[in-house]
Design a protein around this motif. Structure first.
Motif, PDB file in Angstrom:
ATOM      1  N   TYR A  65      -2.975  -4.333 -13.003  1.00  0.00           N
ATOM      2  CA  TYR A  65      -4.523  -4.205 -12.777  1.00  0.00           C
ATOM      3  C   TYR A  65      -5.172  -4.975 -13.449  1.00  0.00           C
ATOM      4  O   TYR A  65      -5.263  -5.051 -14.452  1.00  0.00           O
ATOM      5  CB  TYR A  65      -4.655  -3.018 -11.958  1.00  0.00           C
ATOM      6  CG  TYR A  65      -3.965  -1.977 -11.093  1.00  0.00           C
ATOM      7  CD1 TYR A  65      -3.024  -2.768 -10.421  1.00  0.00           C
ATOM      8  CD2 TYR A  65      -4.061  -0.799 -10.908  1.00  0.00           C
ATOM      9  CE1 TYR A  65      -1.979  -2.007  -9.641  1.00  0.00           C
ATOM     10  CE2 TYR A  65      -3.506  -0.307  -9.880  1.00  0.00           C
ATOM     11  CZ  TYR A  65      -2.405  -0.787  -9.375  1.00  0.00           C
ATOM     12  OH  TYR A  65      -1.730  -0.226  -8.391  1.00  0.00           O
ATOM     13  N   ARG A 125       3.634  -8.932  -9.103  1.00  0.00           N
ATOM     14  CA  ARG A 125       3.774  -8.899  -7.598  1.00  0.00           C
ATOM     15  C   ARG A 125       4.960  -9.678  -7.209  1.00  0.00           C
ATOM     16  O   ARG A 125       5.877  -8.964  -6.562  1.00  0.00           O
ATOM     17  CB  ARG A 125       2.470  -9.613  -6.947  1.00  0.00           C
ATOM     18  CG  ARG A 125       2.564  -9.408  -5.566  1.00  0.00           C
ATOM     19  CD  ARG A 125       1.412 -10.356  -4.889  1.00  0.00           C
ATOM     20  NE  ARG A 125       0.124  -9.895  -5.402  1.00  0.00           N
ATOM     21  CZ  ARG A 125      -0.682 -10.891  -5.970  1.00  0.00           C
ATOM     22  NH1 ARG A 125      -0.252 -11.850  -6.580  1.00  0.00           N
ATOM     23  NH2 ARG A 125      -1.598 -10.484  -6.596  1.00  0.00           N
ATOM     24  N   ASP A 136       3.785  -5.618   1.238  1.00  0.00           N
ATOM     25  CA  ASP A 136       2.246  -5.092   1.606  1.00  0.00           C
ATOM     26  C   ASP A 136       1.917  -3.846   1.169  1.00  0.00           C
ATOM     27  O   ASP A 136       1.049  -2.891   1.920  1.00  0.00           O
ATOM     28  CB  ASP A 136       2.391  -4.993   3.108  1.00  0.00           C
ATOM     29  CG  ASP A 136       3.486  -4.196   3.877  1.00  0.00           C
ATOM     30  OD1 ASP A 136       4.363  -3.833   3.109  1.00  0.00           O
ATOM     31  OD2 ASP A 136       3.545  -3.800   5.051  1.00  0.00           O
ATOM     32  N   PRO A 138       0.766  -1.001  -0.661  1.00  0.00           N
ATOM     33  CA  PRO A 138      -0.814  -0.699  -1.307  1.00  0.00           C
ATOM     34  C   PRO A 138      -0.856  -0.904  -2.729  1.00  0.00           C
ATOM     35  O   PRO A 138      -1.812  -1.410  -3.517  1.00  0.00           O
ATOM     36  CB  PRO A 138      -1.331   0.775  -0.764  1.00  0.00           C
ATOM     37  CG  PRO A 138      -0.312   0.760   0.148  1.00  0.00           C
ATOM     38  CD  PRO A 138       0.979   0.116   0.101  1.00  0.00           C
ATOM     39  N   GLN A 141      -1.927  -4.236  -4.306  1.00  0.00           N
ATOM     40  CA  GLN A 141      -3.071  -4.824  -3.804  1.00  0.00           C
ATOM     41  C   GLN A 141      -3.814  -5.494  -4.900  1.00  0.00           C
ATOM     42  O   GLN A 141      -4.529  -6.063  -5.059  1.00  0.00           O
ATOM     43  CB  GLN A 141      -3.771  -4.056  -2.749  1.00  0.00           C
ATOM     44  CG  GLN A 141      -4.876  -4.636  -2.501  1.00  0.00           C
ATOM     45  CD  GLN A 141      -5.474  -3.962  -1.073  1.00  0.00           C
ATOM     46  OE1 GLN A 141      -4.954  -2.747  -0.701  1.00  0.00           O
ATOM     47  NE2 GLN A 141      -6.685  -4.311  -0.574  1.00  0.00           N
ATOM     48  N   GLN A 142      -4.125  -4.276  -6.115  1.00  0.00           N
ATOM     49  CA  GLN A 142      -4.927  -4.439  -7.099  1.00  0.00           C
ATOM     50  C   GLN A 142      -4.318  -5.443  -8.418  1.00  0.00           C
ATOM     51  O   GLN A 142      -4.925  -5.629  -9.447  1.00  0.00           O
ATOM     52  CB  GLN A 142      -5.246  -3.192  -7.690  1.00  0.00           C
ATOM     53  CG  GLN A 142      -6.026  -2.335  -6.800  1.00  0.00           C
ATOM     54  CD  GLN A 142      -6.545  -1.121  -7.512  1.00  0.00           C
ATOM     55  OE1 GLN A 142      -7.375  -1.031  -8.325  1.00  0.00           O
ATOM     56  NE2 GLN A 142      -6.195  -0.050  -6.805  1.00  0.00           N
ATOM     57  N   ARG A 144      -3.141  -8.242 -10.585  1.00  0.00           N
ATOM     58  CA  ARG A 144      -3.916  -9.658 -10.849  1.00  0.00           C
ATOM     59  C   ARG A 144      -3.020 -10.241 -12.115  1.00  0.00           C
ATOM     60  O   ARG A 144      -3.145  -9.899 -13.117  1.00  0.00           O
ATOM     61  CB  ARG A 144      -5.313  -9.397 -11.361  1.00  0.00           C
ATOM     62  CG  ARG A 144      -5.955 -10.756 -11.665  1.00  0.00           C
ATOM     63  CD  ARG A 144      -7.334 -10.621 -12.121  1.00  0.00           C
ATOM     64  NE  ARG A 144      -7.903 -11.870 -12.172  1.00  0.00           N
ATOM     65  CZ  ARG A 144      -8.976 -11.871 -13.026  1.00  0.00           C
ATOM     66  NH1 ARG A 144      -9.691 -11.114 -13.572  1.00  0.00           N
ATOM     67  NH2 ARG A 144      -9.608 -13.201 -13.131  1.00  0.00           N
ATOM     68  N   TRP A 150     -10.032 -13.793  -6.871  1.00  0.00           N
ATOM     69  CA  TRP A 150     -10.168 -12.761  -5.752  1.00  0.00           C
ATOM     70  C   TRP A 150     -10.598 -13.520  -4.233  1.00  0.00           C
ATOM     71  O   TRP A 150     -11.394 -14.321  -4.239  1.00  0.00           O
ATOM     72  CB  TRP A 150     -11.538 -11.995  -6.309  1.00  0.00           C
ATOM     73  CG  TRP A 150     -12.058 -10.830  -5.442  1.00  0.00           C
ATOM     74  CD1 TRP A 150     -13.139 -10.727  -4.651  1.00  0.00           C
ATOM     75  CD2 TRP A 150     -11.338  -9.670  -5.177  1.00  0.00           C
ATOM     76  NE1 TRP A 150     -13.064  -9.613  -3.908  1.00  0.00           N
ATOM     77  CE2 TRP A 150     -12.226  -8.713  -4.269  1.00  0.00           C
ATOM     78  CE3 TRP A 150     -10.263  -9.018  -5.783  1.00  0.00           C
ATOM     79  CZ2 TRP A 150     -11.530  -7.487  -4.179  1.00  0.00           C
ATOM     80  CZ3 TRP A 150     -10.028  -7.744  -5.511  1.00  0.00           C
ATOM     81  CH2 TRP A 150     -10.606  -6.973  -4.553  1.00  0.00           C
ATOM     82  N   ALA A 154     -10.040 -10.688   1.942  1.00  0.00           N
ATOM     83  CA  ALA A 154      -9.081  -9.761   2.234  1.00  0.00           C
ATOM     84  C   ALA A 154      -9.335  -8.702   1.182  1.00  0.00           C
ATOM     85  O   ALA A 154      -8.554  -7.700   1.166  1.00  0.00           O
ATOM     86  CB  ALA A 154      -7.706 -10.613   1.956  1.00  0.00           C
ATOM     87  N   ARG A 155     -10.182  -8.966   0.234  1.00  0.00           N
ATOM     88  CA  ARG A 155     -10.489  -7.872  -0.828  1.00  0.00           C
ATOM     89  C   ARG A 155      -9.286  -7.624  -1.571  1.00  0.00           C
ATOM     90  O   ARG A 155      -9.211  -6.261  -1.691  1.00  0.00           O
ATOM     91  CB  ARG A 155     -11.061  -6.873  -0.264  1.00  0.00           C
ATOM     92  CG  ARG A 155     -12.502  -7.078   0.787  1.00  0.00           C
ATOM     93  CD  ARG A 155     -13.439  -5.928   1.213  1.00  0.00           C
ATOM     94  NE  ARG A 155     -13.682  -4.882   0.142  1.00  0.00           N
ATOM     95  CZ  ARG A 155     -14.858  -4.947  -0.800  1.00  0.00           C
ATOM     96  NH1 ARG A 155     -15.421  -5.912  -0.812  1.00  0.00           N
ATOM     97  NH2 ARG A 155     -14.817  -4.109  -1.708  1.00  0.00           N
ATOM     98  N   LYS A 156      -8.733  -8.668  -2.109  1.00  0.00           N
ATOM     99  CA  LYS A 156      -7.469  -8.256  -3.140  1.00  0.00           C
ATOM    100  C   LYS A 156      -7.327  -9.610  -3.807  1.00  0.00           C
ATOM    101  O   LYS A 156      -7.885 -10.801  -3.615  1.00  0.00           O
ATOM    102  CB  LYS A 156      -6.337  -8.076  -2.522  1.00  0.00           C
ATOM    103  CG  LYS A 156      -5.815  -9.235  -1.417  1.00  0.00           C
ATOM    104  CD  LYS A 156      -4.485  -8.725  -0.587  1.00  0.00           C
ATOM    105  CE  LYS A 156      -4.125  -9.539   0.095  1.00  0.00           C
ATOM    106  NZ  LYS A 156      -2.717  -9.348   0.810  1.00  0.00           N
TER     107      LYS A 156
END
Length: 164
Positions: A65, A125, A136, A138, A141-142, A144, A150, A154-156
């Motif tokens: 993250y 990922r 998908d 969750p 999602q964070q 990186r 960013w 999609a805010r991810k």
């Protein structure tokens, strides 16, 4: 500076054979890390997937993250002799606060880390998905990687080529 101290914070069970252990290393000395991915490293794309359960990748996703302090440890080490995984360092060291703190204190030399000629996944990922975590999920999602950007819609975090 004080002697190096390794503290085991918790172990989360992922299967009958595997768990994820959270450790903290403080004190003097170098930040222990692998220089190349080991022969069974889950970051290596030539290593068979599915050796570790998908839950192991879910439980350790927080190491990737943005701004994480915990690092992804090499599974070949014992909890009393922890070392950060070389594959992790190759893909997530830019965004991990724990690694960046070690860099500012000259406790780690990222120039000494290489892929050893083996293909490694582009991001946590990608590695987690290859090992059974749904794309998908969750928990991803964070995540990186060093090259992610960013996606404001999609805010991810997404790979740079998707964020154009």
């Amino acid at each position: 500076m004080a002697k190096k101290v390794v503290t085991i914070h918790e172990t989360r069970v992922c299967s009958n054979d595997y768990g994820v252990t959270t450790v903290e290393t403080r004190g003097a000395g170098a930040h222990a890390h692998r220089r190349k991915p080991c022969k069974e490293c889950p970051w290596r794309m030539d290593v068979p997937t599915g050796v570790f359960p998908a839950d192991a990748f879910r439980e350790s996703a927080n190491t990737a993250y943005d701004g994480a302090i915990n690092t992804f440890g090499c599974h070949m080490n014992k909890a009393s002799a922890v070392a950060t995984c070389a594959g992790f360092l190759l893909r997530h060291s830019d965004n991990n606060i724990g690694i960046r703190l070690s860099l500012t204190g000259d406790r780690i030399d990222l120039d000494s880390v290489e892929d050893g000629g083996f293909p490694v996944y582009a991001s946590y990922r990608d590695m987690a998905i290859a090992n059974g975590v749904p794309a998908d999920d969750p928990v991803l999602q964070q995540v990186r990687s060093n090259t992610d950007v960013w996606d404001h819609v999609a805010r991810k975090w997404v790979p740079a080529d998707e964020g154009k």
